[in-house]
Design an enzyme around this catalytic site. Structure first.
Site, PDB file in Angstrom:
ATOM      1  N   LYS A 180      -4.642 -15.029 -15.897  1.00 47.53           N
ATOM      2  CA  LYS A 180      -2.813 -15.422 -14.690  1.00 47.53           C
ATOM      3  C   LYS A 180      -2.425 -15.365 -13.862  1.00 47.53           C
ATOM      4  O   LYS A 180      -2.068 -13.692 -13.465  1.00 47.53           O
ATOM      5  CB  LYS A 180      -1.531 -15.064 -16.006  1.00 47.53           C
ATOM      6  CG  LYS A 180      -0.339 -15.438 -16.123  1.00 47.53           C
ATOM      7  CD  LYS A 180       0.199 -16.300 -14.868  1.00 47.53           C
ATOM      8  CE  LYS A 180       1.279 -14.885 -14.023  1.00 47.53           C
ATOM      9  NZ  LYS A 180       1.843 -15.639 -12.765  1.00 47.53           N
ATOM     10  N   GLU A 236       1.337 -17.446  -8.983  1.00 48.65           N
ATOM     11  CA  GLU A 236       2.367 -18.374  -9.200  1.00 48.65           C
ATOM     12  C   GLU A 236       2.400 -19.325  -7.995  1.00 48.65           C
ATOM     13  O   GLU A 236       2.604 -20.388  -7.370  1.00 48.65           O
ATOM     14  CB  GLU A 236       3.513 -18.843  -9.747  1.00 48.65           C
ATOM     15  CG  GLU A 236       4.823 -18.230  -9.471  1.00 48.65           C
ATOM     16  CD  GLU A 236       4.526 -16.547  -9.531  1.00 48.65           C
ATOM     17  OE1 GLU A 236       5.804 -16.162  -9.392  1.00 48.65           O
ATOM     18  OE2 GLU A 236       3.830 -15.967  -9.991  1.00 48.65           O
ATOM     19  N   SER A 282       2.941  -4.672  -7.748  1.00 47.76           N
ATOM     20  CA  SER A 282       4.139  -3.789  -6.784  1.00 47.76           C
ATOM     21  C   SER A 282       3.697  -3.130  -8.197  1.00 47.76           C
ATOM     22  O   SER A 282       4.005  -3.048  -9.496  1.00 47.76           O
ATOM     23  CB  SER A 282       5.160  -4.193  -6.494  1.00 47.76           C
ATOM     24  OG  SER A 282       5.906  -4.688  -8.230  1.00 47.76           O
ATOM     25  N   CYS A 330      -2.362  -4.282  -0.316  1.00 51.39           N
ATOM     26  CA  CYS A 330      -1.565  -2.552  -0.967  1.00 51.39           C
ATOM     27  C   CYS A 330      -2.313  -1.789  -0.319  1.00 51.39           C
ATOM     28  O   CYS A 330      -2.090  -0.633  -0.460  1.00 51.39           O
ATOM     29  CB  CYS A 330      -1.835  -2.660  -2.629  1.00 51.39           C
ATOM     30  SG  CYS A 330      -4.235  -2.665  -2.816  1.00 51.39           S
ATOM     31  N   GLU A 377       7.752  -0.075   0.314  1.00 50.12           N
ATOM     32  CA  GLU A 377       6.252  -0.517   0.702  1.00 50.12           C
ATOM     33  C   GLU A 377       6.785  -2.221   1.398  1.00 50.12           C
ATOM     34  O   GLU A 377       7.989  -3.064   0.652  1.00 50.12           O
ATOM     35  CB  GLU A 377       6.062  -0.937  -0.353  1.00 50.12           C
ATOM     36  CG  GLU A 377       4.907  -1.671   0.242  1.00 50.12           C
ATOM     37  CD  GLU A 377       3.211  -2.389  -1.661  1.00 50.12           C
ATOM     38  OE1 GLU A 377       2.747  -2.329  -1.116  1.00 50.12           O
ATOM     39  OE2 GLU A 377       4.166  -2.461  -2.778  1.00 50.12           O
TER      40      GLU A 377
END
Length: 503
Positions: free
Chosen positions: A177, A180, A230, A285, A386
């Site tokens: 997945k 999107e 996240s 990240c 972040e």
């Protein structure tokens, strides 16, 4: 469904499958702001269809020979290498990163494919003979079944390749997945896997939102879930999937620090800070988002970073002269900008403010320039959160000990770095710092494919890091077999197997 843009559908059972939920999401070109594509969002039934396809394929793939698996992966590697430019172009078109950065992403993904091609070594078991009279004990590793990967927008090719090559090589089947926001790279990868000869259903791609994710997390036929994203979502993934009896590796967010000691090469440190903070527009990240300057070096270091940052050329990712592209969406651009516009009120010195950047001819793109904040207090939002954008914070401390204490107080523990000429200080740092990946005069210490990637604290949920040996262990489970066979000399009377009966 609209008719003036193309539609990205799902990949299930070895072919493109049109979405039937009626829900779609927009995919934009970040350089122009224009919607170029729509992506079908899967409903629960479509998730179930993809998992069913993977489960059916596992019946034969899970018991297929290592020779067959690796032969397909070698073919896939060759196809991936031949198509790296095409994949990079898809990444640039939907993510916005410059072409060279997109190519680098594909290259790092190839490292894990290389590792998967050598999975025969990783899956070798162990054997102890004569643990008791005529008793042997062996250990083997076997696949889990259907596994899922949920991946972020910032590396639409590399992060999926951190997962599925090892999962498939170990004998599992896979449901991906992807984000999107930039779905096309995953579809190209699915086509290449099929061209390489991967059996239908072994690799599937589902697009969607929380509906698709939550169904994967609760589906009884999904044995394990890998996630990168996240921290709040990583925590949700870990909690939900674990509660449903699944194995989970969920990699979360970060606030990566770089400690600069007074003896450091400040030119090298400034080069590293600019590259690590602003590369890929800060949307990674492992970006360095906080430089901790020790002692008297801060003024000179900040001046050198500012001088370099001002020379970075920002423009469309498909322009060969661009060094940094736009952010993924307008909403994300605005959120990143808010940290800069609110910084002065929180006590920061704004050395560079990139929020007013405009790119001629691309006025509607998701643009933001490079921002540099100095004398940042640890209470400022720009430090605590972040940001995931091209904003670098500089914090000043008097001593090495103060710097390490500041860094260890962060709830994140993904990656970190120290810049120094002192081997003793570097050795102390790598032992005392609370982070999963440490660089010594290396700003972004992402491990090569045969070592594992993962952080500490709120940067990782689950017991396994990703790829490397941890990846192989995550996608397999151990089994120990204890065996006793009678000696041939103990055969029943009247049967002579030719073995002497003198022991």
């Amino acid at each position: 469904m609209t008719t003036d843009v193309k539609t990205v559908n799902h990949w299930i059972g070895g072919k493109t499958v049109e979405g039937v939920s009626g829900n779609f999401g927009p995919v934009t070109d970040p350089a122009t702001g224009a919607v170029t594509t729509q992506v079908a969002f899967a409903d629960v039934d479509e998730v179930d269809a993809a998992v069913a396809s993977a489960k059916a394929a596992y019946a034969t793939w899970g018991t297929s020979s290592l020779a067959k698996r690796t032969a397909i992966l070698f073919k896939f590697r060759a196809l991936l290498d031949a198509n790296r430019d095409a994949i990079a172009e898809l990444i640039t078109a939907e993510h916005g990163k410059v072409h060279s950065d997109a190519l680098g992403e594909v290259a790092r993904g190839l490292e894990i494919v290389d590792l998967a091609c050598g999975i025969t070594v990783q899956l070798k078991g162990e054997l102890s003979t004569e643990v008791a009279s005529r008793v042997d004990v062996s250990s083997i590793r076997q696949p889990l079944g259907v596994v899922a990967g949920i991946t972020p927008f910032n590396f639409p090719a590399m992060v999926p390749m951190w997962m599925f090559p090892l999962a498939i090589a170990c004998g599992n089947t896979f449901v991906l997945k992807p984000s999107e926001k930039d779905p096309s790279a995953s579809m190209k990868i699915a086509e290449l896997l099929s061209e390489a000869g991967l059996p239908d259903g072994v690799f599937n791609v589902l697009h969607g939102d929380k509906v698709a994710v939550d169904r994967l997390l609760e589906h009884p036929d999904v044995a394990a879930v890998s996630f990168v994203g996240s921290t709040p979502i990583a925590r949700h993934i870990h909690t939900t999937a674990s509660a449903n009896g699944k194995r989970v590796q969920a990699l979360g967010g970060a606030k990566n620090h770089m400690l600069v000691l007074p003896d450091a090469d400040l030119d090298a440190a400034a080069d590293a800070a600019v590259s690590a903070a602003y590369g890929s527009a800060g949307e990674r990240c492992m970006a360095i988002s906080a430089v901790v300057a020790v002692g008297s070096v801060a003024d000179e270091l900040v001046a050198k970073i500012k001088d370099r940052a001002e020379k970075i050329k920002i423009g469309p990712g498909n322009d060969p002269t661009s060094e940094m592209g736009p952010l993924i969406t307008a909403a994300h651009r605005d959120k990143v900008a808010s940290y800069v516009t609110g910084a002065a009120a929180e006590g920061c010195e704004v050395v560079l403010d990139g929020t007013g950047l405009r790119v001629e001819g691309h006025e509607n793109g998701h643009w933001i320039g490079l921002s540099l904040l100095d004398r940042v207090p640890t209470t400022a939002k720009a430090y605590r959160d972040e940001i995931f954008g091209p904003v670098l914070c500089v914090l000043r401390v008097d001593t090495y000990e103060e710097g390490v204490a500041l860094m260890n107080a962060s709830p994140f523990g993904n990656g970190t770095a120290i810049f120094t000429r002192d081997g003793g200080a570097a050795r102390r740092f790598q032992l005392e710092i609370e982070a999963g990946m440490v660089g010594v005069n290396v700003p972004i210490p992402v491990p090569v494919g045969y070592h594992s990637f993962g952080g500490w604290k709120d940067s990782l949920f689950g017991d396994h890091h990703i790829y490397g040996n941890d990846g192989t262990h995550f996608y397999t489970r151990g089994k120990v077999v204890t065996t006793r066979w009678p000696d041939p000399s103990d055969a029943p009377a009247g049967v002579d197997l030719g073995f002497p009966r003198n022991h």
